[in-house]
Scaffold this active site. Structure first.
Site, PDB file in Angstrom:
ATOM      1  N   SER A 138       0.855  -1.190   0.000  1.00 35.12           N
ATOM      2  CA  SER A 138       0.000   0.000   0.000  1.00 35.12           C
ATOM      3  C   SER A 138       0.884   1.231   0.000  1.00 35.12           C
ATOM      4  O   SER A 138       2.028   1.182   0.490  1.00 35.12           O
ATOM      5  CB  SER A 138      -0.867  -0.005   1.268  1.00 35.12           C
ATOM      6  OG  SER A 138      -1.525   1.237   1.432  1.00 35.12           O
ATOM      7  N   TYR A 168      -0.753  -0.232  10.865  1.00 31.02           N
ATOM      8  CA  TYR A 168      -0.995  -0.576   9.454  1.00 31.02           C
ATOM      9  C   TYR A 168       0.133  -0.026   8.573  1.00 31.02           C
ATOM     10  O   TYR A 168       0.693  -0.749   7.754  1.00 31.02           O
ATOM     11  CB  TYR A 168      -2.356  -0.025   9.017  1.00 31.02           C
ATOM     12  CG  TYR A 168      -2.739  -0.366   7.588  1.00 31.02           C
ATOM     13  CD1 TYR A 168      -2.986  -1.690   7.202  1.00 31.02           C
ATOM     14  CD2 TYR A 168      -2.871   0.634   6.615  1.00 31.02           C
ATOM     15  CE1 TYR A 168      -3.348  -2.001   5.890  1.00 31.02           C
ATOM     16  CE2 TYR A 168      -3.239   0.320   5.311  1.00 31.02           C
ATOM     17  CZ  TYR A 168      -3.473  -0.989   4.953  1.00 31.02           C
ATOM     18  OH  TYR A 168      -3.834  -1.301   3.653  1.00 31.02           O
TER      19      TYR A 168
HETATM   20  N1  LIG Z   1      -8.835  -1.016   0.038  1.00 30.63           N
HETATM   21  C1  LIG Z   1      -7.796  -0.202   0.063  1.00 30.63           C
HETATM   22  O1  LIG Z   1      -7.945   1.038   0.085  1.00 30.63           O
HETATM   23  C2  LIG Z   1      -6.408  -0.750   0.040  1.00 30.63           C
HETATM   24  C3  LIG Z   1      -5.360   0.138  -0.272  1.00 30.63           C
HETATM   25  C4  LIG Z   1      -4.070  -0.350  -0.285  1.00 30.63           C
HETATM   26  C5  LIG Z   1      -3.825  -1.672   0.001  1.00 30.63           C
HETATM   27  N2  LIG Z   1      -4.855  -2.498   0.301  1.00 30.63           N
HETATM   28  C6  LIG Z   1      -4.532  -3.882   0.645  1.00 30.63           C
HETATM   29  O2  LIG Z   1      -5.193  -4.740  -0.240  1.00 30.63           O
HETATM   30  C7  LIG Z   1      -5.364  -6.017   0.397  1.00 30.63           C
HETATM   31  C8  LIG Z   1      -6.803  -6.470   0.196  1.00 30.63           C
HETATM   32  O3  LIG Z   1      -7.652  -5.575   0.863  1.00 30.63           O
HETATM   33  P1  LIG Z   1      -9.105  -5.189   0.338  1.00 30.63           P
HETATM   34  O4  LIG Z   1      -9.143  -3.720   0.245  1.00 30.63           O
HETATM   35  O5  LIG Z   1      -9.458  -5.999  -0.835  1.00 30.63           O
HETATM   36  O6  LIG Z   1      -9.956  -5.567   1.641  1.00 30.63           O
HETATM   37  P2  LIG Z   1     -11.168  -6.574   1.889  1.00 30.63           P
HETATM   38  O7  LIG Z   1     -12.223  -6.366   0.859  1.00 30.63           O
HETATM   39  O8  LIG Z   1     -11.546  -6.395   3.315  1.00 30.63           O
HETATM   40  O9  LIG Z   1     -10.505  -7.998   1.671  1.00 30.63           O
HETATM   41  C9  LIG Z   1      -9.610  -8.545   2.607  1.00 30.63           C
HETATM   42  C10 LIG Z   1      -9.442 -10.021   2.315  1.00 30.63           C
HETATM   43  O10 LIG Z   1      -8.478 -10.557   3.225  1.00 30.63           O
HETATM   44  C11 LIG Z   1      -9.003 -11.779   3.759  1.00 30.63           C
HETATM   45  N3  LIG Z   1      -8.471 -12.042   5.089  1.00 30.63           N
HETATM   46  C12 LIG Z   1      -8.415 -11.201   6.149  1.00 30.63           C
HETATM   47  N4  LIG Z   1      -7.931 -11.841   7.235  1.00 30.63           N
HETATM   48  C13 LIG Z   1      -7.679 -13.130   6.845  1.00 30.63           C
HETATM   49  C14 LIG Z   1      -7.191 -14.288   7.507  1.00 30.63           C
HETATM   50  N5  LIG Z   1      -6.856 -14.271   8.811  1.00 30.63           N
HETATM   51  N6  LIG Z   1      -7.055 -15.425   6.797  1.00 30.63           N
HETATM   52  C15 LIG Z   1      -7.406 -15.470   5.499  1.00 30.63           C
HETATM   53  N7  LIG Z   1      -7.873 -14.407   4.811  1.00 30.63           N
HETATM   54  C16 LIG Z   1      -8.013 -13.252   5.478  1.00 30.63           C
HETATM   55  C17 LIG Z   1     -10.521 -11.562   3.794  1.00 30.63           C
HETATM   56  O11 LIG Z   1     -11.199 -12.808   3.721  1.00 30.63           O
HETATM   57  P3  LIG Z   1     -12.000 -13.536   4.911  1.00 30.63           P
HETATM   58  O12 LIG Z   1     -12.545 -12.464   5.796  1.00 30.63           O
HETATM   59  O13 LIG Z   1     -13.032 -14.335   4.180  1.00 30.63           O
HETATM   60  O14 LIG Z   1     -10.971 -14.387   5.568  1.00 30.63           O
HETATM   61  C18 LIG Z   1     -10.725 -10.805   2.479  1.00 30.63           C
HETATM   62  O15 LIG Z   1     -10.856 -11.712   1.415  1.00 30.63           O
HETATM   63  C19 LIG Z   1      -4.973  -5.826   1.860  1.00 30.63           C
HETATM   64  O16 LIG Z   1      -3.674  -6.323   2.078  1.00 30.63           O
HETATM   65  C20 LIG Z   1      -5.004  -4.310   2.020  1.00 30.63           C
HETATM   66  O17 LIG Z   1      -4.152  -3.869   3.051  1.00 30.63           O
HETATM   67  C21 LIG Z   1      -6.138  -2.076   0.314  1.00 30.63           C
END
Ligand SMILES: NC(=O)c1ccc[n+]([C@@H]2O[C@H](COP(=O)([O-])OP(=O)(O)OC[C@H]3O[C@@H](n4cnc5c(N)ncnc54)[C@H](OP(=O)(O)O)[C@@H]3O)[C@@H](O)[C@H]2O)c1
Length: 263
Positions: A146, A159
């Site tokens: 990120s 974070y």
């Molecule tokens: N959204 C943003 O603005 C943003 C910006 C920069 C980077 N990111 C990064 O992108 C990545 C994905 O985030 P997202 O935005 O797509 O969020 P999201 O929609 O909340 O998705 C997060 C995913 O991680 C999985 N997860 C969380 N804890 C877990 C565990 N203990 N074991 C297995 N799976 C787990 C969740 O699945 P389950 O709950 O089904 O386990 C879900 O599929 C993250 O690393 C985040 O930091 C996001």
């Protein structure tokens, strides 16, 4: 450097595939003909996505439910993939969540879990699947970090620090991997509307709307960047334009501005 070609006995293992960026990675890679192995905790969501992708694109798509902060469950993933008769040609290490708010109010248990999913799990999964890619001189690892990792992040301190770990780790392994015909690419999105910030009152919600990106654009940039062998990919012109400031500016200049934005 091209991505490994789709094959019947190869798969892309995608963590965090039940939602957000991980689900979008699965959709875009399946549309390119890749078989996908979907990892997260919510099995019903993974199963529904696997059925959708198999029906729409005729690829192999399998749910592999796993709590990635459970050490034993995580360590069992290579054997479970092998039982399916598959080899991991690409790893998209994406699963995560974000804590937010002033650190004196934070839930320490959640902070530790965050380190375990964003730092420990990324190192372990890369360690489980990348050495075989080096032996085969073929493979791709996409580490989802990120722009939060480009500078300390007041009001989301844990974070930001965890994402800084991911960026540093990915850039270092990228540099080693080039000599082995393997690509390690670090995707660094700015804010994206997913479920990530819905679950808490995260300060990132206050960022102005022109900075927010759509899942498909972010994931397309990540896949295209990995295909071109890029070390770090920052999607979106506005975010990419601002990244050098927060990444390279002296901390005494950058931190007060970041603190004000995230207060
Ligand atoms: N959204 C943003 O603005 C943003 C910006 C920069 C980077 N990111 C990064 O992108 C990545 C994905 O985030 P997202 O935005 O797509 O969020 P999201 O929609 O909340 O998705 C997060 C995913 O991680 C999985 N997860 C969380 N804890 C877990 C565990 N203990 N074991 C297995 N799976 C787990 C969740 O699945 P389950 O709950 O089904 O386990 C879900 O599929 C993250 O690393 C985040 O930091 C996001």
């Amino acid at each position: 450097m091209a991505l490994p070609p789709p094959s019947t006995d190869g798969t892309v293992l995608i963590t965090g595939a039940s939602s957000g960026l991980g689900r979008e990675f699965a959709r875009q890679l399946a549309a390119r003909g890749y078989g996908v192995t979907l990892v997260a905790r919510r099995e019903a969501r993974l199963r529904a996505l696997a059925d959708e992708l198999a029906a729409e694109h005729g690829v192999r798509a399998e749910p592999l439910p796993c709590d990635l902060i459970d050490e034993q469950a995580r360590a069992a993933l290579p054997a479970r993939v092998a039982e399916l008769g598959l080899r991991v040609d690409m790893l998209v290490s994406n699963a995560g969540f974000a804590t937010g708010g002033p650190f004196h109010e934070t839930d320490l248990g959640r902070e530790i879990e965050q380190i375990r999913i964003l730092c420990e799990t990324q190192v372990v999964l890369t360690g489980l699947f990348y050495p075989d890619m080096v032996r085969r001189r073929s493979g791709t690892v996409i580490i989802v970090a990120s722009t939060a990792g480009f500078q300390p992040l007041p009001n989301s301190a844990g974070y930001g620090a965890a994402k800084a770990h991911a960026v540093s780790f990915a850039e270092a392994v990228h540099t080693e991997a080039r000599r082995h015909g393997v690509t390690v690419s670090c995707l660094c999105p700015g804010p994206v509307r997913t479920e990530l910030f819905e679950k808490n009152d995260h300060p990132v919600e206050r960022l102005p709307s022109p900075l927010w990106l759509d899942e498909p654009d972010v994931v397309r940039a990540g896949i295209d960047g990995a295909e071109r062998g890029k070390r770090v990919v920052v999607p979106g012109a506005l975010i990419r334009g601002g990244a050098p400031f927060t990444r390279l500016a002296p901390r005494f200049l950058a931190l007060p501005i970041v603190e004000r934005i995230f207060r």
